[in-house]
Enzyme design. Structure first.
Site, PDB file in Angstrom:
ATOM      1  N   SER A 233      19.839 -22.818 -37.105  1.00 37.90           N
ATOM      2  CA  SER A 233      20.735 -23.513 -36.175  1.00 37.90           C
ATOM      3  C   SER A 233      20.486 -25.028 -36.171  1.00 37.90           C
ATOM      4  O   SER A 233      21.437 -25.820 -36.212  1.00 37.90           O
ATOM      5  CB  SER A 233      20.597 -22.943 -34.768  1.00 37.90           C
ATOM      6  OG  SER A 233      19.266 -22.965 -34.332  1.00 37.90           O
ATOM      7  N   HIS A 263      18.418 -14.491 -36.233  1.00 39.00           N
ATOM      8  CA  HIS A 263      18.010 -15.730 -35.539  1.00 39.00           C
ATOM      9  C   HIS A 263      18.152 -15.479 -34.036  1.00 39.00           C
ATOM     10  O   HIS A 263      17.511 -14.592 -33.488  1.00 39.00           O
ATOM     11  CB  HIS A 263      18.894 -16.862 -36.080  1.00 39.00           C
ATOM     12  CG  HIS A 263      18.453 -18.257 -35.753  1.00 39.00           C
ATOM     13  ND1 HIS A 263      17.222 -18.565 -35.232  1.00 39.00           N
ATOM     14  CD2 HIS A 263      19.101 -19.460 -35.885  1.00 39.00           C
ATOM     15  CE1 HIS A 263      17.132 -19.875 -35.053  1.00 39.00           C
ATOM     16  NE2 HIS A 263      18.264 -20.442 -35.437  1.00 39.00           N
ATOM     17  N   HIS A 309       8.404 -13.975 -38.554  1.00 41.06           N
ATOM     18  CA  HIS A 309       8.883 -15.357 -38.436  1.00 41.06           C
ATOM     19  C   HIS A 309       8.752 -16.056 -39.781  1.00 41.06           C
ATOM     20  O   HIS A 309       7.853 -15.757 -40.560  1.00 41.06           O
ATOM     21  CB  HIS A 309       8.069 -16.130 -37.382  1.00 41.06           C
ATOM     22  CG  HIS A 309       8.796 -17.331 -36.873  1.00 41.06           C
ATOM     23  ND1 HIS A 309       8.711 -18.551 -37.487  1.00 41.06           N
ATOM     24  CD2 HIS A 309       9.657 -17.482 -35.838  1.00 41.06           C
ATOM     25  CE1 HIS A 309       9.477 -19.408 -36.837  1.00 41.06           C
ATOM     26  NE2 HIS A 309      10.069 -18.784 -35.837  1.00 41.06           N
ATOM     27  N   ARG A 318       5.210 -18.935 -27.593  1.00 44.99           N
ATOM     28  CA  ARG A 318       6.293 -18.823 -26.606  1.00 44.99           C
ATOM     29  C   ARG A 318       6.330 -17.399 -26.058  1.00 44.99           C
ATOM     30  O   ARG A 318       6.612 -17.184 -24.888  1.00 44.99           O
ATOM     31  CB  ARG A 318       7.639 -19.191 -27.262  1.00 44.99           C
ATOM     32  CG  ARG A 318       7.695 -20.617 -27.796  1.00 44.99           C
ATOM     33  CD  ARG A 318       8.959 -20.886 -28.594  1.00 44.99           C
ATOM     34  NE  ARG A 318       9.057 -20.032 -29.764  1.00 44.99           N
ATOM     35  CZ  ARG A 318      10.118 -19.956 -30.574  1.00 44.99           C
ATOM     36  NH1 ARG A 318      11.177 -20.714 -30.321  1.00 44.99           N
ATOM     37  NH2 ARG A 318      10.128 -19.155 -31.616  1.00 44.99           N
ATOM     38  N   ASP A 366      11.680 -13.818 -29.223  1.00 46.07           N
ATOM     39  CA  ASP A 366      12.767 -12.904 -28.874  1.00 46.07           C
ATOM     40  C   ASP A 366      12.280 -11.514 -28.463  1.00 46.07           C
ATOM     41  O   ASP A 366      13.044 -10.733 -27.889  1.00 46.07           O
ATOM     42  CB  ASP A 366      13.745 -12.778 -30.054  1.00 46.07           C
ATOM     43  CG  ASP A 366      14.429 -14.098 -30.347  1.00 46.07           C
ATOM     44  OD1 ASP A 366      14.823 -14.771 -29.393  1.00 46.07           O
ATOM     45  OD2 ASP A 366      14.551 -14.461 -31.528  1.00 46.07           O
TER      46      ASP A 366
HETATM   47  N1  CMX Z   1      10.991  -5.785 -39.493  1.00 41.45           N
HETATM   48  C1  CMX Z   1      11.128  -5.237 -40.727  1.00 41.45           C
HETATM   49  N2  CMX Z   1      11.005  -5.951 -41.868  1.00 41.45           N
HETATM   50  C2  CMX Z   1      10.680  -7.236 -41.739  1.00 41.45           C
HETATM   51  C3  CMX Z   1      10.471  -7.848 -40.501  1.00 41.45           C
HETATM   52  C4  CMX Z   1      10.659  -7.070 -39.340  1.00 41.45           C
HETATM   53  N3  CMX Z   1      10.547  -7.581 -38.114  1.00 41.45           N
HETATM   54  N4  CMX Z   1      10.146  -9.152 -40.689  1.00 41.45           N
HETATM   55  C5  CMX Z   1      10.160  -9.350 -42.026  1.00 41.45           C
HETATM   56  N5  CMX Z   1      10.496  -8.189 -42.657  1.00 41.45           N
HETATM   57  C6  CMX Z   1      10.712  -7.981 -44.078  1.00 41.45           C
HETATM   58  C7  CMX Z   1      11.870  -8.841 -44.541  1.00 41.45           C
HETATM   59  O1  CMX Z   1      13.121  -8.230 -44.253  1.00 41.45           O
HETATM   60  C8  CMX Z   1      11.584  -8.988 -46.013  1.00 41.45           C
HETATM   61  O2  CMX Z   1      11.972  -7.811 -46.686  1.00 41.45           O
HETATM   62  P1  CMX Z   1      12.796  -7.895 -48.077  1.00 41.45           P
HETATM   63  O3  CMX Z   1      11.991  -8.793 -48.966  1.00 41.45           O
HETATM   64  O4  CMX Z   1      12.899  -6.486 -48.522  1.00 41.45           O
HETATM   65  O5  CMX Z   1      14.124  -8.515 -47.736  1.00 41.45           O
HETATM   66  C9  CMX Z   1      10.054  -9.023 -46.051  1.00 41.45           C
HETATM   67  O6  CMX Z   1       9.602  -8.449 -44.823  1.00 41.45           O
HETATM   68  C10 CMX Z   1       9.506 -10.443 -46.159  1.00 41.45           C
HETATM   69  O7  CMX Z   1      10.090 -11.246 -45.153  1.00 41.45           O
HETATM   70  P2  CMX Z   1       9.245 -12.425 -44.485  1.00 41.45           P
HETATM   71  O8  CMX Z   1       8.928 -13.408 -45.562  1.00 41.45           O
HETATM   72  O9  CMX Z   1       8.112 -11.870 -43.711  1.00 41.45           O
HETATM   73  O10 CMX Z   1      10.254 -12.997 -43.419  1.00 41.45           O
HETATM   74  P3  CMX Z   1      11.459 -14.031 -43.611  1.00 41.45           P
HETATM   75  O11 CMX Z   1      10.904 -15.403 -43.501  1.00 41.45           O
HETATM   76  O12 CMX Z   1      12.272 -13.713 -44.820  1.00 41.45           O
HETATM   77  O13 CMX Z   1      12.359 -13.686 -42.343  1.00 41.45           O
HETATM   78  C11 CMX Z   1      12.756 -13.189 -40.067  1.00 41.45           C
HETATM   79  C12 CMX Z   1      11.952 -14.053 -41.049  1.00 41.45           C
HETATM   80  C13 CMX Z   1      12.503 -13.713 -38.653  1.00 41.45           C
HETATM   81  C14 CMX Z   1      14.261 -13.340 -40.389  1.00 41.45           C
HETATM   82  C15 CMX Z   1      12.308 -11.717 -40.203  1.00 41.45           C
HETATM   83  O14 CMX Z   1      10.949 -11.614 -39.848  1.00 41.45           O
HETATM   84  C16 CMX Z   1      13.134 -10.764 -39.359  1.00 41.45           C
HETATM   85  O15 CMX Z   1      14.186 -10.310 -39.812  1.00 41.45           O
HETATM   86  N6  CMX Z   1      12.666 -10.445 -38.113  1.00 41.45           N
HETATM   87  C17 CMX Z   1      13.415  -9.602 -37.186  1.00 41.45           C
HETATM   88  C18 CMX Z   1      14.533 -10.399 -36.526  1.00 41.45           C
HETATM   89  C19 CMX Z   1      13.998 -11.425 -35.559  1.00 41.45           C
HETATM   90  O16 CMX Z   1      13.139 -11.149 -34.736  1.00 41.45           O
HETATM   91  N7  CMX Z   1      14.553 -12.631 -35.648  1.00 41.45           N
HETATM   92  C20 CMX Z   1      14.215 -13.732 -34.682  1.00 41.45           C
HETATM   93  C21 CMX Z   1      13.338 -14.781 -35.308  1.00 41.45           C
HETATM   94  C22 CMX Z   1      13.117 -15.939 -34.379  1.00 41.45           C
HETATM   95  C23 CMX Z   1      14.364 -16.783 -34.318  1.00 41.45           C
HETATM   96  O17 CMX Z   1      14.700 -17.431 -35.307  1.00 41.45           O
HETATM   97  O18 CMX Z   1      15.028 -16.804 -33.302  1.00 41.45           O
END
Ligand code: CMX
Length: 429
Positions: A233, A263, A309, A318, A366
């Site tokens: 964002s 996000h 994250h 937070r 979150d």
């Molecule tokens: N549950 C399941 N799998 C997860 C996970 C979770 N909470 N967090 C990461 N992973 C997975 C990813 O999907 C990714 O899998 P693939 O390679 O098969 O696609 C793998 O682990 C590696 O990802 P990462 O390097 O750890 O995380 P990213 O930097 O790519 O993504 C985030 C970060 C936040 C998008 C991810 O952790 C996620 O989807 N979390 C759940 C949603 C969430 O809580 N979002 C809010 C984040 C805070 C915000 O921005 O507001």
């Protein structure tokens, strides 16, 4: 707003001096490199931006200026906006000056009231919120001055700041109107000139008259205000503003990014997740049940909302700040209890999931924020991301004010094709 502008100018001048020195002495020094994995993997960890409003340390979380969360979590949102822009907290008179200005500009124009009332009910509140911010775009003083040819480059930031204060001033009334008219189906509440900005938002939502609700709203606004420059964002908003699109355009764009489930929408998804757990296992699920449920979710290919994250590598401070608030104000909430149990269960599962691929198995903000809003009476989950968006607008605005003050140009990185990349790799062998 003279004092505020002077303090922001001082900050810009100081940062500008540092930049001039870096460019003069080290303009061609290489400070990083990019791997193929980063190019193809969402630029994760690639140092490619400078953002002077806040910084996220992977192990210590958010810093605004030199302050860590425990040092600013009890401040007012408007004090945080000051800190983001000026790099220092306002003193009493400086705060009073900003608060007066926010109160003076808080009223929504008539055409916006008509617009809000006519919004189709089926729209997600984030869509409504983003549309309403966009609908205010004609208010932009920056745009008016720019189109009239009255603005020199060195003045851009000043009119961004004018627009920022006008926009932020209106957000409590605007967001509360969306909540009351479209979600509660009730009439809006009046603005209260004697209240601070955050307490006004709490008051106009009109769902909980307790002082601790206003405290929660202020904490919510403070904790979500900014998270450096590379998140979806903030980056989107800054890119849009770098084309000199005004802050109304830029904020609306940033909000659209925040609306995604990976996000800002994650807080809404999190609460649904917890409610799903309660529906299935009752309000006091066992850790064995949670363990099985989380594994089931992962096996079904779903992410565990509120965990992981892109930058943080520890429990989000937070999350901890909200947990402490919850422990003080609603320790017996079944939702809070389930958040705590998940905190006990999920990291251990994520640590070994996908052969340790999850970079951060710990909770982000979150995982808990929606729980507290729900506990205090905001029962429409769809509204949680709007709360996040109100707060994050502080960061969008501050980042753009500082960037334009520093004369940062339009953002335009180079993209390449697979073919270009493969040719480059061949040459490198
Ligand atoms: N549950 C399941 N799998 C997860 C996970 C979770 N909470 N967090 C990461 N992973 C997975 C990813 O999907 C990714 O899998 P693939 O390679 O098969 O696609 C793998 O682990 C590696 O990802 P990462 O390097 O750890 O995380 P990213 O930097 O790519 O993504 C985030 C970060 C936040 C998008 C991810 O952790 C996620 O989807 N979390 C759940 C949603 C969430 O809580 N979002 C809010 C984040 C805070 C915000 O921005 O507001």
């Amino acid at each position: 707003m003279e004092q505020f502008k002077n303090n922001v100018k001082k900050r810009i001048d100081y940062l500008g001096m540092e930049i001039a020195w870096m460019l003069r002495e080290h303009g061609k020094t290489v400070v990083g490199e990019v791997s193929v994995k980063q190019l193809l993997g969402g630029m994760r960890g690639l140092t490619a931006l400078v953002c002077n409003t806040s910084y996220v340390d992977p192990y210590r979380g958010l810093f605004i200026s030199d302050y860590a969360i425990p040092e600013f979590e009890d401040k007012l949102p408007e004090e945080i906006f000051y800190l983001l822009c000026a790099g220092k907290f306002p003193n009493e008179t400086e705060l009073a000056e900003l608060q007066e200005e926010l109160a003076f500009r808080a009223e929504l124009p008539d055409y916006l009231w008509t617009f809000i009332r006519q919004l189709p009910r089926h729209l997600h509140p984030m869509t409504m919120f983003s549309l309403c911010v966009l609908a205010l775009e004609g208010e932009s003083v920056f745009k008016q001055k720019y189109e009239a040819g009255e603005l020199g480059k060195s003045e851009y930031w000043e009119y961004m700041l004018e627009d920022a204060v006008s926009l932020l001033a209106k957000l409590p009334a605007l967001a509360a109107a969306i909540y009351r008219i479209h979600l509660l189906r009730e009439e809006p509440m009046d603005y209260h000139p004697s209240l601070d900005w955050g307490s006004n938002l709490a008051h106009m939502l009109g769902v909980n008259p307790e002082l601790s609700f206003a405290e929660l709203v202020r904490l919510y606004m403070v904790l979500h205000c900014d998270h450096e420059g590379g998140n979806v964002s903030a980056f989107t908003s800054r890119v849009v503003n770098s084309a000199l699109s005004n802050l109304y355009y830029a904020t609306s764009a940033g909000l659209n990014g925040l609306a995604g489930p990976l996000h800002g929408l994650a807080n809404q998804v999190c609460l649904r997740f917890i409610r799903g757990i309660h529906e299935r296992f009752g309000e006091s699920p066992g850790t064995d049940q949670l363990d099985a449920f989380v594994r089931e979710e992962l096996d079904a290919g779903r992410v565990i909302p509120g965990y992981g994250h892109a930058v943080l590598r520890v429990t989000d401070p937070r999350f901890t700040a909200f947990m402490e608030f919850g422990n003080r104000h609603c320790p017996n909430s079944p939702f809070l209890q389930t958040v705590k149990k998940l905190y006990y269960v999920v990291p251990n599962i994520l640590k070994t999931y996908k052969e340790g691929k999850v970079a951060n198995p710990y909770p982000n903000v979150d995982a808990i924020s929606g729980t507290l809003l729900y506990q205090f009476g905001i029962s429409h989950f769809d509204f949680y991301t709007v709360m996040f968006g109100i707060s994050r607008t502080f960061g969008f605005c501050a980042q753009s004010i500082i960037a334009l003050g520093l004369n940062q140009p339009i953002i335009r990185p180079k993209s390449v094709t697979n073919k270009w990349l493969m040719d480059a790799l061949e040459r490198a062998e």
